[in-house]
Write a protein that holds these residues in place. Sequence first.
Motif, PDB file in Angstrom:
ATOM      1  N   TYR A 143       0.815  -1.220   0.000  1.00 32.72           N
ATOM      2  CA  TYR A 143       0.000   0.000   0.000  1.00 32.72           C
ATOM      3  C   TYR A 143       0.851   1.275   0.000  1.00 32.72           C
ATOM      4  O   TYR A 143       0.314   2.371   0.158  1.00 32.72           O
ATOM      5  N   ASP A 144       2.173   1.132  -0.191  1.00 38.07           N
ATOM      6  CA  ASP A 144       3.107   2.258  -0.184  1.00 38.07           C
ATOM      7  C   ASP A 144       3.007   3.071   1.102  1.00 38.07           C
ATOM      8  O   ASP A 144       3.011   4.298   1.090  1.00 38.07           O
ATOM      9  N   ILE A 145       2.920   2.364   2.218  1.00 36.20           N
ATOM     10  CA  ILE A 145       2.921   3.000   3.535  1.00 36.20           C
ATOM     11  C   ILE A 145       4.303   2.799   4.140  1.00 36.20           C
ATOM     12  O   ILE A 145       4.745   1.669   4.345  1.00 36.20           O
ATOM     13  N   LYS A 146       4.991   3.883   4.417  1.00 38.00           N
ATOM     14  CA  LYS A 146       6.327   3.801   5.000  1.00 38.00           C
ATOM     15  C   LYS A 146       6.216   3.530   6.497  1.00 38.00           C
ATOM     16  O   LYS A 146       5.555   4.287   7.218  1.00 38.00           O
ATOM     17  N   VAL A 147       6.842   2.462   6.955  1.00 38.85           N
ATOM     18  CA  VAL A 147       6.871   2.151   8.387  1.00 38.85           C
ATOM     19  C   VAL A 147       8.159   2.747   8.950  1.00 38.85           C
ATOM     20  O   VAL A 147       9.264   2.306   8.624  1.00 38.85           O
ATOM     21  N   ILE A 148       8.000   3.764   9.777  1.00 35.94           N
ATOM     22  CA  ILE A 148       9.131   4.511  10.315  1.00 35.94           C
ATOM     23  C   ILE A 148       9.580   3.866  11.624  1.00 35.94           C
ATOM     24  O   ILE A 148       8.786   3.726  12.562  1.00 35.94           O
ATOM     25  N   THR A 167      14.166  -0.215   5.714  1.00 34.09           N
ATOM     26  CA  THR A 167      13.067   0.739   5.788  1.00 34.09           C
ATOM     27  C   THR A 167      13.300   1.852   4.783  1.00 34.09           C
ATOM     28  O   THR A 167      14.379   1.982   4.214  1.00 34.09           O
ATOM     29  N   ASP A 168      12.273   2.649   4.606  1.00 31.53           N
ATOM     30  CA  ASP A 168      12.333   3.726   3.625  1.00 31.53           C
ATOM     31  C   ASP A 168      11.465   4.872   4.140  1.00 31.53           C
ATOM     32  O   ASP A 168      10.437   4.635   4.779  1.00 31.53           O
TER      33      ASP A 168
END
Length: 257
Positions: A143-148, A167-168
């Motif tokens: 879902y193109d959700i970045k997990v920080i 990560t990104d």
Amino acid sequence: MNRINQLFSNNPKDLLSIYFCAGTPILDGTANVIRTLEKHGVNMIEIGIPFSDPMADGIVIQNAATQALRNGMSLRLLFQQLQSIRQDVKIPLVLMGYLNPIMQFGFENFCARCAECGIDGVIIPDLPFKDYLEQYHPIADKYDIKVIMLITPETSEKRIREIDEHTDGFIYMVSSAATTGAQQDFDEQKRAYFKKIESMKLRNPRMVGFGISNKATFDAACEHASGAIIGSRFVTLLNEEKDPEKAIIKLKELVTR
């Protein structure tokens, strides 16, 4: 391109990210706070999902979460409030919350709703990195959700490099191992930590959080990272003023003078 990546590509220094808890000071004011912060030049916003046991948060944010829950805020309601936020808000939006309510909602359902509302990333302080890699990374990527992920002065260099590799978006650099809360300045030990992480030449940009409350702490964070995240100080001002515009004007005076 994800809005978080775009932000750091275009504006690599002196970024200001603001945290506030959804549902405070009033239940239906979440969207207004977001729009007001963007209007006043905030670069990114963290929207807190209230939870009854926010273990990484100090008393200010704990109290805000309690008030939000009493007001009737829930994750389901938050998504409803954010449904049309992308009609006019352009800056990156990140949800910050604990694993329990997200798991009750269902992680894939959570990511799908984030994508529908235009949420760019999530911060889940109690999500173990190993579990993230094995269970959650593929779903978030879908879902193109970045997990920080968060790092602290106690995080090993090996783990920091693993986080950087897998990560990104950005790395949340916690200024100390304590809970959130305002500080007047950073001591030499914290500044040495900032310098050490900077010297590692990580792939991901970094934002410093916990304890940012005035010009001294904001400048120290920005010296060795892309910017700073301010939570407790803004939450306090928002609670005092009951008006997001007055709160952000006062905050910006504190961090610039």
